[in-house]
Design an enzyme around this catalytic site. Sequence first.
Site, short mmCIF file in Angstrom:
data_model
loop_
_atom_site.label_atom_id
_atom_site.label_comp_id
_atom_site.label_asym_id
_atom_site.label_seq_id
_atom_site.Cartn_x
_atom_site.Cartn_y
_atom_site.Cartn_z
NE ARG A 1 37.81 35.62 43.12
CZ ARG A 1 38.71 36.08 42.28
NH1 ARG A 1 38.44 36.22 41.00
NH2 ARG A 1 39.90 36.43 42.71
CB CYS B 1 46.03 43.43 40.02
SG CYS B 1 46.91 43.01 41.54
CE LYS C 1 42.77 31.95 37.64
NZ LYS C 1 43.25 33.27 37.32
CG HIS D 1 46.41 35.41 35.27
ND1 HIS D 1 46.84 35.94 36.47
CD2 HIS D 1 45.07 35.23 35.41
CE1 HIS D 1 45.82 36.06 37.30
NE2 HIS D 1 44.73 35.65 36.69
CB SER E 1 44.93 37.00 41.65
OG SER E 1 45.39 35.89 40.91
NE ARG F 1 44.48 31.84 42.43
CZ ARG F 1 45.65 32.34 42.80
NH1 ARG F 1 46.65 31.52 43.10
NH2 ARG F 1 45.86 33.62 42.84
CG ASP G 1 41.16 35.00 35.20
OD1 ASP G 1 41.78 35.89 35.81
OD2 ASP G 1 41.20 33.80 35.53
CE1 TYR H 1 35.14 30.80 47.88
CE2 TYR H 1 36.85 31.49 46.36
CZ TYR H 1 35.73 31.78 47.11
OH TYR H 1 35.17 33.04 47.06
N GLY H 2 36.84 27.99 43.95
CA GLY H 2 37.44 28.66 42.79
C GLY H 2 38.50 27.86 42.07
#
Length: 593
Positions: A376, A261, A217, A237, A259, A69, A284, A208-209
Amino acid sequence: MTSNVRLKQWVKEMAELCEPDRVHWCDGSQAEYDQICSILIHNGTFRRLNPGLRPNSFLCESDPRDVARVEQSTFICSRQRDDAGVTNNWRDPDEMKATLIPLYRGCMRGRTMYVIPYSMGPLGSPISQIGVELTDSGYVAANMRIMTRMGKEVLDVLGDNPFIPCLHSVGKPLQPGEQDVPWPCNPENRYIVHFPEEKMIWSYGSGYGGNALLGKKCFALRIASVMARERGWLAEHMLILGLTSPEGEKKYITGAFPSACGKTNLAMLIPSMPGWKVETVGDDIAWMKFGEDGRLYAINPEFGFFGVAPGTSMHSNRNAMLSMRENSIFTNVALTPEGDVWWEGMTPEKPPRLTSWINEPWTPESGKPAAHPNARFTAPAGQCPTIDPAWEDPRGVPISAILFGGRRPSLIPLIHQSFNWQHGVFLGSVVSSERTAAADGTVGTVRRDPFAMLPFCGYNMADYFAHWLCVGNRQEAGKLPKIFYVNWFRKDAAGRFLWPGYGENSRVLKWVFERCSGAGQALTTPIGYVPAPGALDVQGLDIGEAELEELFRVDREGWLREAASIREYYATFGPRFPHQLFTELDALEGRLR
Ligand code: GTP
Ligand code: SPV
Ligand code: MN
């Protein structure tokens, strides 16, 4: 297709703007997925993994400049700057559109525009929300089919109702005859843009993601957090797990950690204590609403996992490994000579040779990681062996406890509990953590990441704190989830983790469970409740008395410095910051002195 006039009109307008060679309405079928994957293989984007080892699965290596991100390129474009607040990048919506429209003009030339209708949440559930993503990335289309419920049925459910428009382009039009690259992107012109009043998302330049899978998100957190505030719910989150005691009693717990963690790990945890069971609702994102009974209910709006690969192994997270056994996509991991995937931490020994994520021959002597630290896996949630029976229940699951946490090498104890909801909101507001590879930036520096929402709150964070205070104040205190703060990452003087973590975190969950049922014993300290001596079950755990004491030590001097740092942090928010949190801070300092 659809009878939805607004949708048809919008797709037409966006196609006129972006000028794709063709427009493909996704039906969500397996045949269509297979076809998209074949095209991606043909383009060199995907590589089919060995079907004997990893059936129906693909490897994809991104452009090395597009791996995470990009928070500095993420914008909240509210009319008023104050509505985005000090923690978000703000631009005037009209100015942002004036910047982006020229970029979008002709940006899909030579490409297909995929129209992806998707539902965040079970199809047709009253909590669910529908978005439509337009993208010129086949990679995004393939991932969206795993991460969301997508396709024709969504259009049927949508009918003529409104939806969240999400426009995405990798920002790399092709000239006639130009050869495409495996991972088209435009790192010089990246914009991840949210229009909270219009409830619209525009993303440009990254594939990406979270930059590109716009249901995640961008919608389920940034736009949904705005909707949640307007309508009295919470978009967070957070992981969601079900915890069953040896007596068969079950409680659901959510956890907000920044993120990379430990949300995926905790959500899929295998308890080290006999008789306890953890089941997975989500890893998530949680959408939470109060039920008529006054309790808080959570759903996982997603349909798959987009999980951190490095560090994931049969030892650390068996259920994640089993979830990605087949029908999965792997991004920026290494390739084995047998045609399977590998990443750092997957096996105790490194394989003798691999092809690294940057497509170079790799050996353990290479001195570089074989997989990118933010590599990922994308895997269907239904493939998780511990998926909770209620994970698709449209009513959601009732939440008994909320955990906050982050990576803090010192000061923060293994667990402490808030005195009440308001104190719990205080704990959420001061979450801080070492930065990880999930976002562009310096890994390891500690920053505040309130509620693990710093990069994901779609409006003024001060108003977000006030919203959390407000939703709690409207409910009966006894029915509210209890709030805890955990830290698996405290280190000793030599820099080693003091707590073994992973499956052993179930010992901490057990104390949380017991606190919720009224049985768990606690000590009152200036920072909150901690387990009374003997109340944390450490039976069978190889940990010394000194380590345990250190894990729970409340260092008054250190906490006074922390309080001073919180005061400075709070001062950055300006006049919309809720005074109740200053009251909590004053009270904390008072208890410490
Ligand atoms: P996002 O998907 O980015 O939101 O991240 P996440 O919170 O789901 O993170 P994840 O569970 O994938 O964890 C990321 C990293 O934390 C991995 O490298 C794990 O090995 C590590 N980790 C997870 N749980 C623990 C733990 O209990 N102790 C320690 N020391 N490390 C952990
Ligand atoms: C995170 O960064 O918190 C993630 C990965 O879950 S991404 O979808 O890229 O945002
Ligand atoms: Mn996340």
